[in-house]
Motif scaffolding. Structure first.
Motif, PDB file in Angstrom:
ATOM      1  N   GLY A 142       0.780  -1.232   0.000  1.00  0.00           N
ATOM      2  CA  GLY A 142       0.000   0.000   0.000  1.00  0.00           C
ATOM      3  C   GLY A 142       0.808   1.277   0.000  1.00  0.00           C
ATOM      4  N   PRO A 143       1.868   1.401   0.819  1.00  0.00           N
ATOM      5  CA  PRO A 143       2.642   2.650   0.817  1.00  0.00           C
ATOM      6  C   PRO A 143       3.264   2.960  -0.541  1.00  0.00           C
ATOM      7  CG  PRO A 143       3.110   1.381   2.792  1.00  0.00           C
ATOM      8  CD  PRO A 143       2.291   0.499   1.895  1.00  0.00           C
ATOM      9  N   GLU A 144       3.841   1.929  -1.180  1.00  0.00           N
ATOM     10  CA  GLU A 144       4.463   2.138  -2.486  1.00  0.00           C
ATOM     11  C   GLU A 144       3.404   2.471  -3.543  1.00  0.00           C
ATOM     12  OE1 GLU A 144       4.900  -0.506  -0.539  1.00  0.00           O
ATOM     13  OE2 GLU A 144       6.988  -0.261   0.111  1.00  0.00           O
ATOM     14  N   LEU A 145       2.270   1.770  -3.493  1.00  0.00           N
ATOM     15  CA  LEU A 145       1.197   2.058  -4.440  1.00  0.00           C
ATOM     16  C   LEU A 145       0.676   3.484  -4.286  1.00  0.00           C
ATOM     17  CD1 LEU A 145      -0.932  -1.216  -4.411  1.00  0.00           C
ATOM     18  CD2 LEU A 145       0.115  -0.164  -6.421  1.00  0.00           C
ATOM     19  N   THR A 146       0.532   3.937  -3.043  1.00  0.00           N
ATOM     20  CA  THR A 146       0.045   5.295  -2.808  1.00  0.00           C
ATOM     21  C   THR A 146       0.972   6.308  -3.457  1.00  0.00           C
ATOM     22  OG1 THR A 146      -0.969   4.623  -0.720  1.00  0.00           O
ATOM     23  CG2 THR A 146      -0.522   6.970  -1.003  1.00  0.00           C
ATOM     24  N   LYS A 147       2.265   6.118  -3.297  1.00  0.00           N
ATOM     25  CA  LYS A 147       3.242   7.033  -3.918  1.00  0.00           C
ATOM     26  C   LYS A 147       3.153   6.962  -5.431  1.00  0.00           C
ATOM     27  CE  LYS A 147       6.892   9.771  -3.643  1.00  0.00           C
ATOM     28  NZ  LYS A 147       6.796  11.135  -3.044  1.00  0.00           N
ATOM     29  N   ARG A 148       3.028   5.721  -5.970  1.00  0.00           N
ATOM     30  CA  ARG A 148       2.995   5.543  -7.417  1.00  0.00           C
ATOM     31  C   ARG A 148       1.733   6.145  -8.027  1.00  0.00           C
ATOM     32  NH1 ARG A 148       2.892  -0.397  -8.390  1.00  0.00           N
ATOM     33  NH2 ARG A 148       4.743  -0.202  -7.068  1.00  0.00           N
ATOM     34  N   ILE A 149       0.607   5.972  -7.358  1.00  0.00           N
ATOM     35  CA  ILE A 149      -0.676   6.424  -7.918  1.00  0.00           C
ATOM     36  C   ILE A 149      -0.870   7.928  -7.768  1.00  0.00           C
ATOM     37  CG2 ILE A 149      -3.192   6.250  -7.675  1.00  0.00           C
ATOM     38  CD1 ILE A 149      -2.751   3.366  -6.653  1.00  0.00           C
ATOM     39  N   PHE A 150      -0.493   8.476  -6.614  1.00  0.00           N
ATOM     40  CA  PHE A 150      -0.869   9.857  -6.296  1.00  0.00           C
ATOM     41  C   PHE A 150       0.306  10.825  -6.224  1.00  0.00           C
ATOM     42  CE2 PHE A 150      -3.907   7.027  -4.068  1.00  0.00           C
ATOM     43  CZ  PHE A 150      -5.068   7.393  -4.706  1.00  0.00           C
ATOM     44  N   GLY A 151       1.532  10.310  -6.274  1.00  0.00           N
ATOM     45  CA  GLY A 151       2.672  11.204  -6.110  1.00  0.00           C
ATOM     46  C   GLY A 151       2.692  11.804  -4.717  1.00  0.00           C
ATOM     47  N   ASP A 152       2.985  13.120  -4.627  1.00  0.00           N
ATOM     48  CA  ASP A 152       3.063  13.785  -3.325  1.00  0.00           C
ATOM     49  C   ASP A 152       1.720  14.343  -2.857  1.00  0.00           C
ATOM     50  OD1 ASP A 152       5.792  13.299  -3.183  1.00  0.00           O
ATOM     51  OD2 ASP A 152       6.312  15.148  -4.243  1.00  0.00           O
ATOM     52  N   LYS A 153       0.676  14.139  -3.643  1.00  0.00           N
ATOM     53  CA  LYS A 153      -0.600  14.765  -3.295  1.00  0.00           C
ATOM     54  C   LYS A 153      -1.391  13.963  -2.253  1.00  0.00           C
ATOM     55  CE  LYS A 153      -3.052  17.026  -6.236  1.00  0.00           C
ATOM     56  NZ  LYS A 153      -3.931  17.403  -7.375  1.00  0.00           N
ATOM     57  N   VAL A 154      -1.050  12.692  -2.088  1.00  0.00           N
ATOM     58  CA  VAL A 154      -1.726  11.845  -1.101  1.00  0.00           C
ATOM     59  C   VAL A 154      -0.660  11.074  -0.324  1.00  0.00           C
ATOM     60  CG1 VAL A 154      -3.347   9.951  -0.745  1.00  0.00           C
ATOM     61  CG2 VAL A 154      -3.786  11.640  -2.533  1.00  0.00           C
ATOM     62  N   VAL A 155      -0.813  11.022   0.987  1.00  0.00           N
ATOM     63  CA  VAL A 155       0.205  10.433   1.859  1.00  0.00           C
ATOM     64  C   VAL A 155      -0.357   9.182   2.540  1.00  0.00           C
ATOM     65  CG1 VAL A 155       1.756  10.871   3.807  1.00  0.00           C
ATOM     66  CG2 VAL A 155       1.110  12.750   2.273  1.00  0.00           C
ATOM     67  N   TRP A 156       0.478   8.162   2.648  1.00  0.00           N
ATOM     68  CA  TRP A 156       0.097   6.923   3.340  1.00  0.00           C
ATOM     69  C   TRP A 156       0.251   7.097   4.846  1.00  0.00           C
ATOM     70  CZ3 TRP A 156      -1.779   2.056   2.329  1.00  0.00           C
ATOM     71  CH2 TRP A 156      -1.595   1.083   3.323  1.00  0.00           C
ATOM     72  N   ILE A 157      -0.775   6.693   5.597  1.00  0.00           N
ATOM     73  CA  ILE A 157      -0.706   6.647   7.060  1.00  0.00           C
ATOM     74  C   ILE A 157      -0.968   5.211   7.484  1.00  0.00           C
ATOM     75  CG2 ILE A 157      -1.772   7.413   9.223  1.00  0.00           C
ATOM     76  CD1 ILE A 157      -2.346  10.070   7.958  1.00  0.00           C
TER      77      ILE A 157
END
Length: 678
Positions: free
Chosen positions: A137-152
């Motif tokens: 999930g953390p890597e996917l979040t970065k890949r999908i949204f860039g810096d606009k969405v952050v994984w918690i």
């Protein structure tokens, strides 16, 4: 007058909550910050408006908002005792309320009040949870949204999660939201429109990525032995299994059922990964609180016989209860709430569909909708990664959370007929309608069965719609039509508890004018009709094994001999003796059979309006309009019998106060000495 920011918040909430792609029923919350006048001092103070506990975004109104003083709430940060004691913070919100406070604050209040944004949305979209439950999930979040969405990373909802999100926003000034591991999404904005746009962008961007990158068979190959049965066969098997499954799901507490054979459910049930994914259970707290941590899955091919399926379901139910008890024992601590029941709330039958259960129809339906959300989440996560829900121990912490237990204890006491399923014939008018309305008012869900299906559906809609009543067509003199109507009832509500044989008609004629057709018609509808309904109902009730009630609306004419009434009174006498015969026969199954003997009910009566009233008035030498008063004056109490009078008697017979009574006829005639029971 509604505050402009409150109006914006409600409109935004309703738009977001009305689309199932954005969030599940009663899932998520939204908020706005602004200023409002303190009702005590008149000064302008900063406040937070946020959806309260237990509300639903799609139907949110101003009354469903909690309103809190921001200065008090944000000052709580300085007194926060740490994550081990964070449950204490929930009670403190009560001391932050502005004015009368509104609805009770939810557990997510902190994320709205502590985040430095004027507008905040927290949602449970399937696409967002698919990312949130993906193994990477953390890597996917970065890949999908860039810096606009952050994984918690996963954290149980509460004050610390609010601090985490607030810190994330401070540390990532370009971010518009976050993915909450194993849970959902949160987004924010300076305006209501901006917050909504950011929420929808996260949801749509996640879905677009899943659509573009998902493997072609996220659930693996389809297994031919578990392929969906043809529709008609599927419905027949579902109707036959439903009462049995309901009896298994209701060992610990009464339940109403819901059935769906949605194509997405059938695809999942036929998939190679069915058992492995079902065993992992759901992840989002809203999901497993409604569905339990995992479903019961029938491990037989779709074409298994009914007897094979029932026998295996009983075995699996015993295993499920033992497994759930072990789950509770693994994680329960000394101060954990007592186990709430070990029965499944979701039962999956390959080739047939999904059965879901709850304390009422809405709860049962929503449980099924939540598991469908979970299927969508698993499809998305498996398509782009591997589904990895939160740990079992964390699920237990949510399910048996002291705050969740307190919430359940605040629920109002159930009504007397809560979780009961009723089937009332001739229910589109008169006595039948009054009975249907009374049973529904006392908590039952009702099948309004009538020869006129359009009127039956109208009455069901007026009672409250499909979560409280359904209209079904039935010709009680036709065995196939009776079976179909009861099958529809079982598919709508999961089973059957109360049957009211009320359908009737009458032709008032002297003996020499009564034709064979007159005789056959009245006996077909009342004597034969009530026999057919009771026979089919008894099949369901005995298979279900939960007891039940069969009520006959007979007549004082079943024991009173009057002129010009041979066919009607004989048919009613037949019904009256059916009560005695069936009470004796069905008692071993804890099925009670009782009757109600009304005097003539004129108001709202389809029988009287169809010519019976004119015939009876002619017999007695009075005007038809005076018939109700005439009947009243010949009684001991001098009272007219109304449809509600009969409905009251029916409720008394099926309610909690006469559980040891069967084979009884209750006169509802205001006192007709000639009809006294002997």
């Amino acid at each position: 007058m509604t505050h402009p920011q409150v109006r914006e918040l409600i409109d935004r909430s309703n738009r977001l909550g009305s689309d199932p792609k954005n969030t599940n029923y009663a899932g998520g919350n939204a908020s706005a910050k602004g200023t409002s006048q303190d009702p005590a001092t008149g000064e302008e103070v900063e406040v937070l408006w946020v959806k309260g506990s237990g509300g639903d975004l799609g139907t949110l109104t101003e009354e469903g908002l909690a309103t809190l003083r921001l200065d008090r709430m944000q000052a709580m940060v300085t007194t926060y005792p740490g994550v081990e004691r964070e449950d204490e913070m929930q009670a403190r919100f009560d001391y932050c309320m502005h004015g009368r406070g509104g609805a009770a604050p939810s557990i997510d209040t902190a994320m709205h009040g502590l985040v430095d944004a004027a507008h905040v949305d927290h949602l449970h979209p399937d696409s967002g949870i698919a990312v949130a439950t993906a193994e990477d999930g953390p890597e996917l979040t970065k890949r999908i949204f860039g810096d606009k969405v952050v994984w918690i990373p996963w954290r149980r909802p509460g004050f610390q999660l609010g601090l985490d999100i607030a810190e994330t926003k401070r540390d990532h000034p370009d971010a518009v939201g976050c993915i909450l591991g194993g849970h959902g999404i949160t987004a924010w904005g300076d305006t209501s429109q901006e917050a909504e746009e950011h929420s929808l962008w996260i949801i749509d961007t996640a879905q677009a990525y899943i659509d573009a990158h998902s493997s072609p068979e996220p659930f693996g190959a389809q297994v031919p032995a578990r392929a969906p049965l043809p529709e008609a066969e599927r419905c027949r098997k579902a109707a036959a299994l439903a009462p049995v499954i309901r009896s298994l799901a209701a060992q610990d507490q009464p339940q109403v059922g819901h059935f769906t054979d949605d194509q997405r459910v059938l695809e999942f049930l036929a998939s190679e990964k069915l058992h492995s994914l079902a065993e992992l259970g759901t992840s989002c707290p809203d999901h497993f609180l409604r569905t339990k941590v995992k479903p019961l899955v029938l491990d037989l091919p779709a074409d298994a016989t009914l007897d094979e399926s029932v026998a295996r379901l009983r075995e699996l139910h015993s295993e499920y209860r033992a497994d759930y008890q072990a789950y509770y024992d693994r994680h329960a601590e000394q101060d954990s709430p007592a186990i709430r029941g070990a029965d499944p709330e979701i039962v999956l039958v390959p080739g047939v569909g999904m059965f879901s259960f709850g304390k009422d129809k809405q709860t049962a339906r929503v449980a099924g909708e939540f598991y469908l959300n979970a299927i969508n989440v698993m499809r998305g996560a498996e398509g782009i990664s591997r589904y990895a829900p939160i740990e079992e121990s964390e699920k237990f912490r949510i399910e048996y959370w002291a705050l969740e237990e307190a919430k359940l204890r605040r629920m109002p006491a159930p009504r007397p007929l809560a979780s009961k399923v009723a089937f009332v014939t001739g229910a589109a008018s008169g006595i039948g309608r009054a009975i249907a309305e009374r049973l529904a008012a006392e908590g039952a869900v009702v099948a309004v069965a009538d020869l006129n299906p359009e009127k039956a559906r109208e009455v069901a809609a007026e009672i409250g719609g499909p979560d409280r009543a359904v209209g079904v067509a039935v010709d009680v003199s036709d065995a196939e039509a009776v079976a179909t109507a009861l099958e529809e009832t079982v598919l709508a509500f999961g089973g059957l508890d109360i049957v009211v044989n009320n359908a009737g008609l009458s032709l008032s004629k002297p003996l020499l004018e009564t034709t064979e057709a007159d005789w056959d018609l009245q006996h077909d509808v009342m004597a034969k009709g009530s026999f057919l309904v009771s026979r089919e109902a008894a099949r369901i009730l005995t298979a279900q094994g939960l007891g039940g009630d069969i009520i006959y609306v007979s007549s004082k004419n079943s024991v009173f001999a009057g002129p010009n009434n041979i066919a009607y009174s004989a048919a009613k006498a037949d019904q009256a003796h059916q009560v005695r015969l069936l009470a004796a026969e069905l008692g071993d199954h804890q099925i009670r059979v009782n009757g109600v003997n009304p005097d003539g009910v004129v108001q709202g009566s389809g029988i009287f309006a169809s010519g019976w009233g004119a015939d009876r008035a002619k017999t007695y030498g009075i005007e038809e309009k005076d018939l109700g008063r005439f009947y009243a004056q010949r009684t001991i109490l001098k009272r007219e019998v109304l449809p509600q009078s009969v409905a009251d008697a029916v409720f008394t017979l099926v309610g909690p106060d006469l559980r040891h009574t069967t084979g009884l006829h209750v006169p509802v005639d205001a006192g007709v000495a000639a009809a006294f029971l002997r």
